[in-house]
Design a protein around this motif. Sequence first.
Motif, short mmCIF file in Angstrom:
data_model
loop_
_atom_site.label_atom_id
_atom_site.label_comp_id
_atom_site.label_asym_id
_atom_site.label_seq_id
_atom_site.Cartn_x
_atom_site.Cartn_y
_atom_site.Cartn_z
N PHE A 84 0.48 7.10 10.76
CA PHE A 84 1.54 6.30 10.13
C PHE A 84 2.58 7.16 9.41
N TRP A 85 2.36 8.47 9.35
CA TRP A 85 3.24 9.33 8.55
C TRP A 85 4.69 9.25 9.01
N PRO A 108 -1.05 -1.28 7.87
CA PRO A 108 -1.26 0.15 8.12
C PRO A 108 -1.71 0.93 6.89
N LEU A 109 -1.42 0.41 5.72
CA LEU A 109 -1.82 1.04 4.47
C LEU A 109 -2.64 0.05 3.65
N PRO A 110 -3.66 0.55 2.91
CA PRO A 110 -4.11 1.93 2.85
C PRO A 110 -4.76 2.38 4.16
N VAL A 111 -4.70 3.67 4.40
CA VAL A 111 -5.22 4.23 5.65
C VAL A 111 -6.74 4.16 5.65
N PHE A 143 6.25 6.01 7.97
CA PHE A 143 6.37 5.96 6.51
C PHE A 143 7.50 6.86 6.02
N LYS A 144 7.59 8.04 6.56
CA LYS A 144 8.65 8.98 6.18
C LYS A 144 10.02 8.42 6.55
N ALA A 145 10.13 7.79 7.71
CA ALA A 145 11.39 7.20 8.13
C ALA A 145 11.80 6.06 7.19
N ALA A 146 10.81 5.25 6.76
CA ALA A 146 11.11 4.16 5.83
C ALA A 146 11.54 4.71 4.48
N ARG A 147 10.93 5.77 4.04
CA ARG A 147 11.34 6.41 2.79
C ARG A 147 12.80 6.85 2.86
N HIS A 148 13.19 7.51 3.93
CA HIS A 148 14.57 7.98 4.07
C HIS A 148 15.54 6.82 4.24
N ARG A 149 15.08 5.75 4.86
CA ARG A 149 15.97 4.60 5.08
C ARG A 149 16.19 3.81 3.80
N TYR A 150 15.13 3.59 3.02
CA TYR A 150 15.22 2.68 1.88
C TYR A 150 15.32 3.38 0.53
N ASP A 151 15.02 4.67 0.49
CA ASP A 151 15.21 5.46 -0.73
C ASP A 151 15.78 6.82 -0.32
N PRO A 152 16.99 6.82 0.21
CA PRO A 152 17.53 8.05 0.80
C PRO A 152 17.68 9.20 -0.19
N ASP A 153 17.85 8.89 -1.48
CA ASP A 153 17.99 9.95 -2.48
C ASP A 153 16.67 10.31 -3.15
N GLY A 161 0.80 -1.22 0.00
CA GLY A 161 0.00 0.00 0.00
C GLY A 161 0.83 1.26 0.00
N GLY A 162 2.15 1.14 -0.15
CA GLY A 162 3.05 2.28 -0.03
C GLY A 162 3.32 3.05 -1.29
N LEU A 163 2.59 2.75 -2.38
CA LEU A 163 2.61 3.57 -3.59
C LEU A 163 4.00 3.70 -4.20
N GLY A 164 4.83 2.67 -4.02
CA GLY A 164 6.14 2.64 -4.66
C GLY A 164 7.14 3.63 -4.11
N GLN A 165 6.94 4.10 -2.89
CA GLN A 165 7.80 5.15 -2.34
C GLN A 165 9.08 4.63 -1.69
N CYS A 166 9.12 3.37 -1.30
CA CYS A 166 10.29 2.81 -0.62
C CYS A 166 10.95 1.70 -1.42
N ALA A 167 10.18 1.00 -2.24
CA ALA A 167 10.71 -0.12 -3.01
C ALA A 167 9.72 -0.50 -4.09
N LEU A 168 10.22 -1.21 -5.10
CA LEU A 168 9.39 -1.75 -6.18
C LEU A 168 9.21 -3.24 -5.96
N ILE A 169 7.99 -3.73 -6.09
CA ILE A 169 7.68 -5.13 -5.84
C ILE A 169 8.04 -5.96 -7.08
N THR A 170 8.94 -6.92 -6.92
CA THR A 170 9.30 -7.80 -8.02
C THR A 170 8.73 -9.21 -7.86
#
Length: 462
Positions: free
Chosen positions: A438-439, A371-374, A442-452, A202-211
Motif C-alpha cells: 500500500f506504500w 488497507p490500513l492498518p496493515v 499512500f505516498k501518492a495520497a500524501r502528495h495529493r492531499y498534503d503537498p507541503d 488508519g492513515g495516522l493523520g498524514q493526508c487529512a484530519l477527521i472532523t
Amino acid sequence: MSLPHRPAKQPDPASSRHTDGAFDEVPALDGELCFDRTALEAASTDFGGLVHQRPAAVLKPGSAEDVATMVRYCRERGLKVAGRGQGHSTNGQAQVPSGLVIDLSTLNSVEIRDQTATVQGGAVWSALVGATLPLGLTPPVFTDYLELSIGGTLSAGGLGGQIGRYGAQVDNVLELQVVTGEGELTTCSPTLRPDLFRAVLGGLGQCALITRATIPLVPAPRSVRLYTLTCPSVAALTAQQAQLIEEGRFDYLVGQAHSPSPEGWAYMIEAAAYDATPADDARLTDDLGHTAVQAQDLPYFDFLNRIAPMVEAFKSMGEWKRPHPWYDSLLPASSVNAVVTETLANLKSGAIGASAVILLYPVLTAKCATPLPVMPDEELAYLFSLLKTASPGADSAEEMVAANRSQYDVTVDAGGRWYPIGSVPLTSADWVRHFGAFWDEFKAARHRYDPDGILTPGQRIF
C-alpha cells in the motif's frame, strides 16, 4: 474576498515561548486560538510521557470550518499542524514543535438518525454509546477503553474484541468529513473520493484530519454473559482462540497473559455472549480445553466500560501519569506461538512495569477490509501487545523503548506487522516496509492531499 481578521487570544506574559509574529493576523474563528501556558503545556505531552514538544499555539475549534481555516493559514506560513483527540498517543504522534496543535475535543457533537450515527471527531466512544443505547442501538466495534476520541481511533485503526464479527473500527465507517493538508473541508466515502477515504482510515493523520464520521449502528444487546477461561500455555490459548473466532461462537473474544507467578505465566481468554444465560454455559464452554472457567452477567454498557475501574485505580496509584512505552504488533498464526513464548520467557522482571497489561487475541484478516492498518499475510493473525508502564523500580522508559525496537525486529522477521500506536523508533525504510504493497498509493495520497507535508509530523513517516 479577503477574510475578516481579529486578534487571537493574547499569550500568557509568563509563557516561555512567543509566537514571533506567526499568528499575528488570524482569520475570524468560531472557536479560540490559545497561547496560554496551560494550553501549550497540555499539548506538549501525551499519555506516553516520553516526548515533550511545545507548540506555538493551540486551536480549540468551534467548527470544522475553523480547522480548515487554520490549516490553510499554517500552510501559507510553512507551519506544521497536528490534530489531537484525547492525547492517548504514546510517542509524541500528536505533537508539533513550534507549530499548531488542533485540540479536536471541542468538536464533540453526536447525532443519531435511523441506523447511523454522525459524530464529530473529538467525541469519545462513551458519549456515542451513551446516545445510542437509549434507542436500543450500538456501534459494532469498540476498543477496550471508551474514553478515546472517535477521530483518534479511526486514524489508527481501532481494534477490539468484536473484530471476529465486524472487523476493526475503520471497517465500520460509512462516510468521513475531513480537512486535508491543503485546508480543504471535504467529504469522502467508499464511492466519493475513495482514494482519500482509504488513506485517512488508519492513515495516522498524514493526508487529512477527521472532523466527522458517519458510523453504522446495530441492535444493542441487553446483557452480556462474560466467560473467563484459564489456559495452560500460549499454544493452548491460541488454539482455543483460533477455534472460537473461526466458529463465531462468541460475540467478543480477547486474551491476556498475566505477569508470572512462582508457577510461571498464566493465560486467560475473555469471551462474551450477548443476551446469554447460565443455560448456555454447557453449549458455549464444556468442550473447551480450559483449566478453569468463571462466568458473570453484566449490563451491556458495564461490559463495554469495565476497564474504567482499572483506569481509576491506576490514576489513584499515580501509574496513569508515568511513562507508557507501549508496543503493539500483529503476528501471523504460523509464528505467534514461537514469538510470544520466547518473548515472555525472556521478559525480565521490571521490563514491563507493575501495572502492565499483555494482550493476545485473534484477528480474522478477511474481516479487515480497509488497507490500513496493515495486516500480516495470513487468514488468521494475533494482536500481541506489551502495554508497559515505567513504574518505580522498573526499567527506564528509554530502556523499554530500546526493547520495543528489538521486539519490532523480531516481529518483522516473523512475518508480523506493527500496529502503529506505540513507541518504536522507525526509520524511513522501516515505514516503507511497514506499509508494504500500500506504500505507493499512500505516498501518492500524501502528495495529493498534503503537498507541503504539514500534517502530523510526530508520526515521522515522511
